[in-house]
Every structure is written in structure tokens, then in C-alpha cells.
Scaffold this motif. Structure first.
Motif, PDB file in Angstrom:
ATOM      1  N   VAL A  57       0.846  -1.188   0.000  1.00  0.00           N
ATOM      2  CA  VAL A  57       0.000   0.000   0.000  1.00  0.00           C
ATOM      3  C   VAL A  57       0.885   1.244   0.000  1.00  0.00           C
ATOM      4  CG1 VAL A  57      -1.926   1.121   1.182  1.00  0.00           C
ATOM      5  CG2 VAL A  57      -1.657  -1.324   1.377  1.00  0.00           C
ATOM      6  N   LYS A  58       0.447   2.274  -0.689  1.00  0.00           N
ATOM      7  CA  LYS A  58       1.197   3.534  -0.753  1.00  0.00           C
ATOM      8  C   LYS A  58       0.685   4.527   0.289  1.00  0.00           C
ATOM      9  CE  LYS A  58       2.755   3.339  -5.459  1.00  0.00           C
ATOM     10  NZ  LYS A  58       4.109   3.021  -5.161  1.00  0.00           N
ATOM     11  N   LYS A  59       1.543   5.460   0.664  1.00  0.00           N
ATOM     12  CA  LYS A  59       1.197   6.508   1.619  1.00  0.00           C
ATOM     13  C   LYS A  59      -0.049   7.257   1.130  1.00  0.00           C
ATOM     14  CE  LYS A  59       2.892  10.691   3.768  1.00  0.00           C
ATOM     15  NZ  LYS A  59       4.015  11.582   3.985  1.00  0.00           N
ATOM     16  N   GLY A  60      -1.019   7.442   2.030  1.00  0.00           N
ATOM     17  CA  GLY A  60      -2.238   8.179   1.703  1.00  0.00           C
ATOM     18  C   GLY A  60      -3.388   7.313   1.229  1.00  0.00           C
ATOM     19  N   ASP A  61      -3.130   6.035   0.905  1.00  0.00           N
ATOM     20  CA  ASP A  61      -4.217   5.142   0.496  1.00  0.00           C
ATOM     21  C   ASP A  61      -5.145   4.881   1.682  1.00  0.00           C
ATOM     22  OD1 ASP A  61      -3.114   4.975  -2.008  1.00  0.00           O
ATOM     23  OD2 ASP A  61      -2.363   2.917  -1.782  1.00  0.00           O
ATOM     24  N   THR A  62      -6.438   4.807   1.410  1.00  0.00           N
ATOM     25  CA  THR A  62      -7.409   4.523   2.474  1.00  0.00           C
ATOM     26  C   THR A  62      -7.383   3.036   2.788  1.00  0.00           C
ATOM     27  OG1 THR A  62      -8.816   6.349   1.775  1.00  0.00           O
ATOM     28  CG2 THR A  62      -9.836   4.671   3.143  1.00  0.00           C
ATOM     29  N   LEU A  63      -7.186   2.714   4.076  1.00  0.00           N
ATOM     30  CA  LEU A  63      -7.132   1.327   4.525  1.00  0.00           C
ATOM     31  C   LEU A  63      -8.507   0.811   4.925  1.00  0.00           C
ATOM     32  CD1 LEU A  63      -3.927   1.598   6.746  1.00  0.00           C
ATOM     33  CD2 LEU A  63      -4.095   0.877   4.358  1.00  0.00           C
ATOM     34  N   LEU A  64      -9.245   1.660   5.655  1.00  0.00           N
ATOM     35  CA  LEU A  64     -10.570   1.269   6.128  1.00  0.00           C
ATOM     36  C   LEU A  64     -11.371   2.510   6.492  1.00  0.00           C
ATOM     37  CD1 LEU A  64     -10.579   1.532   9.521  1.00  0.00           C
ATOM     38  CD2 LEU A  64      -9.164  -0.462   9.275  1.00  0.00           C
ATOM     39  N   ILE A  65     -12.656   2.298   6.737  1.00  0.00           N
ATOM     40  CA  ILE A  65     -13.528   3.382   7.189  1.00  0.00           C
ATOM     41  C   ILE A  65     -14.035   3.020   8.579  1.00  0.00           C
ATOM     42  CG2 ILE A  65     -15.675   4.642   6.801  1.00  0.00           C
ATOM     43  CD1 ILE A  65     -15.279   4.197   3.809  1.00  0.00           C
ATOM     44  N   LEU A  66     -13.847   3.939   9.515  1.00  0.00           N
ATOM     45  CA  LEU A  66     -14.297   3.789  10.894  1.00  0.00           C
ATOM     46  C   LEU A  66     -15.405   4.800  11.138  1.00  0.00           C
ATOM     47  CD1 LEU A  66     -13.916   2.705  13.830  1.00  0.00           C
ATOM     48  CD2 LEU A  66     -12.228   4.505  14.138  1.00  0.00           C
ATOM     49  N   VAL A  75      -9.266   5.914   7.452  1.00  0.00           N
ATOM     50  CA  VAL A  75      -7.974   5.626   8.073  1.00  0.00           C
ATOM     51  C   VAL A  75      -7.003   5.388   6.926  1.00  0.00           C
ATOM     52  CG1 VAL A  75      -6.687   4.094   9.586  1.00  0.00           C
ATOM     53  CG2 VAL A  75      -9.066   4.662  10.116  1.00  0.00           C
ATOM     54  N   GLU A  76      -5.985   6.255   6.830  1.00  0.00           N
ATOM     55  CA  GLU A  76      -5.055   6.219   5.704  1.00  0.00           C
ATOM     56  C   GLU A  76      -3.700   5.654   6.093  1.00  0.00           C
ATOM     57  OE1 GLU A  76      -4.908  10.230   4.253  1.00  0.00           O
ATOM     58  OE2 GLU A  76      -6.923  10.107   3.390  1.00  0.00           O
ATOM     59  N   MET A  77      -3.012   5.137   5.103  1.00  0.00           N
ATOM     60  CA  MET A  77      -1.667   4.591   5.287  1.00  0.00           C
ATOM     61  C   MET A  77      -0.698   5.742   5.553  1.00  0.00           C
ATOM     62  SD  MET A  77      -0.170   1.682   5.246  1.00  0.00           S
ATOM     63  CE  MET A  77       1.389   0.873   4.963  1.00  0.00           C
ATOM     64  N   PRO A  78       0.093   5.671   6.648  1.00  0.00           N
ATOM     65  CA  PRO A  78       1.002   6.769   6.979  1.00  0.00           C
ATOM     66  C   PRO A  78       2.283   6.798   6.150  1.00  0.00           C
ATOM     67  CG  PRO A  78       1.088   5.075   8.669  1.00  0.00           C
ATOM     68  CD  PRO A  78       0.024   4.662   7.694  1.00  0.00           C
ATOM     69  N   PHE A  79       2.648   5.681   5.526  1.00  0.00           N
ATOM     70  CA  PHE A  79       3.868   5.591   4.712  1.00  0.00           C
ATOM     71  C   PHE A  79       3.720   4.399   3.767  1.00  0.00           C
ATOM     72  CE2 PHE A  79       4.588   3.725   8.923  1.00  0.00           C
ATOM     73  CZ  PHE A  79       4.806   2.394   8.591  1.00  0.00           C
TER      74      PHE A  79
END
Length: 106
Positions: A57-66, A75-79
Motif C-alpha cells: 500500500v502507498k502513503k495516503g491510500d485509504t485502509l478502512l472506514i471507521l 484511516v489512511e496509510m502513513p507511509f
């Protein structure tokens, strides 16, 4: 009284003696954060998870929705990294500071 630890403080050659308070002794100790763990910042419900274990996963990609307080939080990828473990699924109700995702930098 036997549990009380006394400290000696010296200021400009004057010696002062003090004791720790109960509040100080019972405080939560600070721990260095693990940047490879993503914790929930607020209690809520997982609406959707967009990743799979092992995925890059790249920085800024959305991982999930809370969802919390009727608001959807991305919730986005920090790096840039790789997903090591996912501890939540859609529909899970989670508390604050719950370990949602474990990641590894690449």
C-alpha cells in the motif's frame, strides 16, 4: 508510609526533601509509539476494509472506514508499506486504542 519514596533536591546548596504523591505513583507511564501499528483513535464501528494481508500500500491510500458519532473517518496509510496483519473486519465494534492493522515499511 513504608511505600513512600523520598527524593532529595539540591538548589543553590539548599537541600530539600520531598515525597512522590499517590497521583504521581499511579500515573500511566509513557510508552514510545510503535509506528508499525495503527490503532483506533476513537471508539466506533468498522464500515469497510479495503486491504488484504500481504498487500503493498502507498502513503495516503485509504485502509478502512471507521464510523464514530455518525461520521465516517478514513484511516489512511502513513507511509509506503506492506500489510502484515488485519485485526478488524466490517461490522466490528471497537474501543479506543484498539490495534486495527499491523504494517511493515518497504
Amino acid at each position: 508510609m513504608a511505600n513512600k519514596k523520598k527524593e532529595v533536591i539540591i538548589v543553590h546548596s539548599a537541600v530539600y526533601e520531598t515525597e512522590y504523591t499517590n497521583k504521581y505513583r499511579n500515573r500511566v507511564n509513557w510508552e514510545e509509539p510503535n509506528f508499525n501499528h495503527i490503532y483506533s483513535f476513537i471508539p466506533g464501528t468498522i464500515i469497510d476494509v479495503f486491504i488484504k494481508t500481504g498487500e503493498k500500500v502507498k502513503k495516503g491510500d485509504t485502509l478502512l472506514i471507521l464510523e464514530a458519532m455518525k461520521m465516517h473517518n478514513n484511516v489512511e496509510m502513513p507511509f509506503d508499506g506492506k500489510i502484515v496483519k488485519i485485526n478488524v473486519k466490517a461490522g466490528d465494534k471497537i474501543p479506543k486504542k484498539f490495534l486495527m492493522i499491523e504494517i511493515k515499511p518497504i
